[in-house]
Write an enzyme that holds these catalytic residues in place. Sequence first.
Site, PDB file in Angstrom:
ATOM      1  N   ASN A 214       0.883  -1.174   0.000  1.00 41.89           N
ATOM      2  CA  ASN A 214       0.000   0.000   0.000  1.00 41.89           C
ATOM      3  C   ASN A 214       0.920   1.224   0.000  1.00 41.89           C
ATOM      4  O   ASN A 214       1.445   1.618   1.035  1.00 41.89           O
ATOM      5  CB  ASN A 214      -0.901  -0.027   1.235  1.00 41.89           C
ATOM      6  CG  ASN A 214      -1.916   1.096   1.245  1.00 41.89           C
ATOM      7  OD1 ASN A 214      -1.811   2.061   0.489  1.00 41.89           O
ATOM      8  ND2 ASN A 214      -2.901   0.986   2.112  1.00 41.89           N
TER       9      ASN A 214
ATOM     10  N   LYS B  38       3.105   0.814   3.293  1.00 43.00           N
ATOM     11  CA  LYS B  38       2.641  -0.217   4.217  1.00 43.00           C
ATOM     12  C   LYS B  38       2.761  -1.568   3.520  1.00 43.00           C
ATOM     13  O   LYS B  38       2.555  -1.675   2.309  1.00 43.00           O
ATOM     14  CB  LYS B  38       1.177   0.021   4.590  1.00 43.00           C
ATOM     15  CG  LYS B  38       0.915   1.295   5.368  1.00 43.00           C
ATOM     16  CD  LYS B  38      -0.579   1.429   5.648  1.00 43.00           C
ATOM     17  CE  LYS B  38      -0.905   2.736   6.346  1.00 43.00           C
ATOM     18  NZ  LYS B  38      -2.370   2.892   6.568  1.00 43.00           N
TER      19      LYS B  38
ATOM     20  N   ARG C 186      -2.416  -2.040  -3.667  1.00 44.07           N
ATOM     21  CA  ARG C 186      -3.550  -1.134  -3.588  1.00 44.07           C
ATOM     22  C   ARG C 186      -3.302  -0.010  -4.598  1.00 44.07           C
ATOM     23  O   ARG C 186      -2.329   0.730  -4.488  1.00 44.07           O
ATOM     24  CB  ARG C 186      -3.686  -0.529  -2.184  1.00 44.07           C
ATOM     25  CG  ARG C 186      -4.817   0.495  -2.092  1.00 44.07           C
ATOM     26  CD  ARG C 186      -4.654   1.399  -0.905  1.00 44.07           C
ATOM     27  NE  ARG C 186      -5.675   2.452  -0.874  1.00 44.07           N
ATOM     28  CZ  ARG C 186      -5.515   3.629  -0.294  1.00 44.07           C
ATOM     29  NH1 ARG C 186      -4.385   3.909   0.322  1.00 44.07           N
ATOM     30  NH2 ARG C 186      -6.470   4.520  -0.326  1.00 44.07           N
TER      31      ARG C 186
ATOM     32  N   HIS D   3     -11.459   4.706  -1.255  1.00 42.20           N
ATOM     33  CA  HIS D   3     -11.402   3.914  -0.018  1.00 42.20           C
ATOM     34  C   HIS D   3     -12.207   2.623  -0.138  1.00 42.20           C
ATOM     35  O   HIS D   3     -12.701   2.081   0.841  1.00 42.20           O
ATOM     36  CB  HIS D   3     -11.888   4.738   1.191  1.00 42.20           C
ATOM     37  CG  HIS D   3     -11.000   5.881   1.531  1.00 42.20           C
ATOM     38  ND1 HIS D   3     -11.470   7.145   1.802  1.00 42.20           N
ATOM     39  CD2 HIS D   3      -9.647   5.955   1.635  1.00 42.20           C
ATOM     40  CE1 HIS D   3     -10.462   7.960   2.044  1.00 42.20           C
ATOM     41  NE2 HIS D   3      -9.345   7.261   1.952  1.00 42.20           N
TER      42      HIS D   3
ATOM     43  N   LEU E 283     -12.069   7.761   8.437  1.00 43.78           N
ATOM     44  CA  LEU E 283     -11.424   9.017   8.823  1.00 43.78           C
ATOM     45  C   LEU E 283      -9.948   8.766   9.113  1.00 43.78           C
ATOM     46  O   LEU E 283      -9.582   8.242  10.165  1.00 43.78           O
ATOM     47  CB  LEU E 283     -12.107   9.607  10.065  1.00 43.78           C
ATOM     48  CG  LEU E 283     -13.627   9.814   9.974  1.00 43.78           C
ATOM     49  CD1 LEU E 283     -14.166  10.388  11.274  1.00 43.78           C
ATOM     50  CD2 LEU E 283     -13.983  10.710   8.795  1.00 43.78           C
TER      51      LEU E 283
ATOM     52  N   SER F 202      -5.825  10.211   7.255  1.00 43.22           N
ATOM     53  CA  SER F 202      -5.243  11.387   6.608  1.00 43.22           C
ATOM     54  C   SER F 202      -6.047  11.752   5.378  1.00 43.22           C
ATOM     55  O   SER F 202      -6.232  12.915   5.047  1.00 43.22           O
ATOM     56  CB  SER F 202      -3.782  11.122   6.243  1.00 43.22           C
ATOM     57  OG  SER F 202      -3.677   9.972   5.420  1.00 43.22           O
TER      58      SER F 202
ATOM     59  N   ARG G 286      -5.949  17.992   2.314  1.00 44.81           N
ATOM     60  CA  ARG G 286      -6.854  18.259   1.185  1.00 44.81           C
ATOM     61  C   ARG G 286      -8.120  18.948   1.674  1.00 44.81           C
ATOM     62  O   ARG G 286      -8.603  18.646   2.771  1.00 44.81           O
ATOM     63  CB  ARG G 286      -7.199  16.951   0.484  1.00 44.81           C
ATOM     64  CG  ARG G 286      -6.058  16.365  -0.328  1.00 44.81           C
ATOM     65  CD  ARG G 286      -6.350  14.942  -0.776  1.00 44.81           C
ATOM     66  NE  ARG G 286      -5.892  13.965   0.197  1.00 44.81           N
ATOM     67  CZ  ARG G 286      -6.141  12.658   0.123  1.00 44.81           C
ATOM     68  NH1 ARG G 286      -6.880  12.175  -0.860  1.00 44.81           N
ATOM     69  NH2 ARG G 286      -5.677  11.837   1.045  1.00 44.81           N
TER      70      ARG G 286
ATOM     71  N   GLY H  68      -7.470   5.599  10.834  1.00 48.83           N
ATOM     72  CA  GLY H  68      -6.661   6.076  11.957  1.00 48.83           C
ATOM     73  C   GLY H  68      -7.386   6.952  12.944  1.00 48.83           C
ATOM     74  O   GLY H  68      -7.371   6.695  14.159  1.00 48.83           O
ATOM     75  N   VAL H  69      -8.050   8.003  12.470  1.00 41.85           N
ATOM     76  CA  VAL H  69      -8.788   8.890  13.367  1.00 41.85           C
ATOM     77  C   VAL H  69     -10.060   8.210  13.860  1.00 41.85           C
ATOM     78  O   VAL H  69     -10.379   8.246  15.056  1.00 41.85           O
ATOM     79  CB  VAL H  69      -9.125  10.220  12.661  1.00 41.85           C
ATOM     80  CG1 VAL H  69      -9.971  11.115  13.561  1.00 41.85           C
ATOM     81  CG2 VAL H  69      -7.845  10.941  12.245  1.00 41.85           C
TER      82      VAL H  69
ATOM     83  N   GLU I 262     -10.772   5.117  14.281  1.00 42.37           N
ATOM     84  CA  GLU I 262     -10.537   4.003  15.187  1.00 42.37           C
ATOM     85  C   GLU I 262      -9.975   4.440  16.537  1.00 42.37           C
ATOM     86  O   GLU I 262     -10.195   3.763  17.546  1.00 42.37           O
ATOM     87  CB  GLU I 262      -9.555   3.010  14.549  1.00 42.37           C
ATOM     88  CG  GLU I 262     -10.098   2.308  13.329  1.00 42.37           C
ATOM     89  CD  GLU I 262      -9.001   1.578  12.557  1.00 42.37           C
ATOM     90  OE1 GLU I 262      -7.895   1.401  13.117  1.00 42.37           O
ATOM     91  OE2 GLU I 262      -9.249   1.215  11.393  1.00 42.37           O
ATOM     92  N   ASN I 263      -9.255   5.563  16.557  1.00 44.76           N
ATOM     93  CA  ASN I 263      -8.461   5.890  17.743  1.00 44.76           C
ATOM     94  C   ASN I 263      -8.805   7.184  18.458  1.00 44.76           C
ATOM     95  O   ASN I 263      -8.339   7.400  19.575  1.00 44.76           O
ATOM     96  CB  ASN I 263      -6.976   5.937  17.339  1.00 44.76           C
ATOM     97  CG  ASN I 263      -6.486   4.611  16.794  1.00 44.76           C
ATOM     98  OD1 ASN I 263      -6.525   3.602  17.486  1.00 44.76           O
ATOM     99  ND2 ASN I 263      -6.039   4.604  15.552  1.00 44.76           N
TER     100      ASN I 263
ATOM    101  N   GLU J 245      -7.545  -3.236   4.798  1.00 41.37           N
ATOM    102  CA  GLU J 245      -7.504  -3.176   3.336  1.00 41.37           C
ATOM    103  C   GLU J 245      -6.560  -4.222   2.767  1.00 41.37           C
ATOM    104  O   GLU J 245      -6.803  -4.766   1.672  1.00 41.37           O
ATOM    105  CB  GLU J 245      -7.055  -1.779   2.899  1.00 41.37           C
ATOM    106  CG  GLU J 245      -7.999  -0.668   3.306  1.00 41.37           C
ATOM    107  CD  GLU J 245      -7.338   0.701   3.279  1.00 41.37           C
ATOM    108  OE1 GLU J 245      -7.805   1.559   2.509  1.00 41.37           O
ATOM    109  OE2 GLU J 245      -6.351   0.906   4.025  1.00 41.37           O
TER     110      GLU J 245
END
Length: 394
Positions: free
Chosen positions: A12, A19, A93, A181, A209, A211, A241, A330-331, A333-334, A381
């Site tokens: 990815n 990744k 990806r 996504h 949600l 980057s 963005r 990232g956002v 989930e955390n 993913e």
Amino acid sequence: MPSEQALILVLNCGSSSIKFAVFAANEPQSPRALHSGKVQGIGSAKPLLDESGAASALLVLDSEHPYRSALTLILERVAARLNGARLVCVAHRVVHGGNRYFAPTVLNSKVLADLHELVPLAPLHQPFALDAVQILLREQADLLQVACFDTAFHHHLPKVEQMLALPHEWFERGVRRYGFHGLSYEYMASVLPGRHGERASGRVIVAHLGSGASLCALQNLQSVATTMGFSALDGLMMGTRPGALDAGVVLYLLENEKLSVKQVERLLYQQSGLLGVSGISPEVRVLLEQEAENEHAGEALLLYIRRIVREIGAMVAVLGGLDMLVFTAGVGENSAEIRRRICAQLGFLPIALDETANQQNAPLISAPDSGVKVAVERTNEEWIAARHALQFYR
């Protein structure tokens, strides 16, 4: 890794990170990677390698070709763990498939040339994924490579959701809303029924949600609306963005401010969003830490939440109601605080959070009396890409 095992490597690739994850080809139903990691900060002074089961390590990459150097390092690290196992496929990806590629596709020079034409629509991701493909085609020509497209999950969007209000000839030429996504949303569609039963097949909004950020409205586990469109610039405000933007702003910047096309592209992809409004950082975590002392950090978060809430409201209207809201990436989930702020403005649906569960990033964070079920689901993913690649290996 067990010897004599066939393995799939998933890559990815982004502009400054790669990744990777390794999956067993004989265990397509297991979402657990045998090994995974990330090289981040490519091109910076201090690139880092994070691998499962190991501490972060500072890297020394070739300064002239840092991306190629990072990819070579990943291949070496994976090879060192093979222990007699065979790498049989690399799944990539690829963010944009355009109107030609909407299913997993074996990569060759012809497909690669077609995908290069779409680089202007996803400049933060597309060229780097294709660079990785090109390097492997050159250095390991016999290795099977498969492209898995982020646009594919949205291929069957209702036509009204694909259309832009432009002359029809442009639609026929591929100027339409694609959505992104998709690998993340496909994962959600595959796991949510097992977690949440029949409600997951109802009226669901998934908030990816990170980057990059988008929403997807699901009905019967199919995409029926999404916030990203022709490119990965549309929809929600993101790290760098702007999301949805009056096209007149772009015309103004070109005609009145005399910005070049490249300057506008850099502004829209790299200098806007949370970073642009705050002037501090593209990271929600950093802005939450500084909003009490910095007015612009607070303004950036206020706009970020407002745009998410507005778009959720629009999707609820399209769905005719809402049974379930899912946070991921990232956002999503955390960040318990971002979830709390979003849901606080959606109480009319009605939504009520279990504050303890939310603080713990629990799989279910809605209160028992909430009219809408609210969940947190870690995306995967890479596993979806590995599953797609299997059809060509077998």
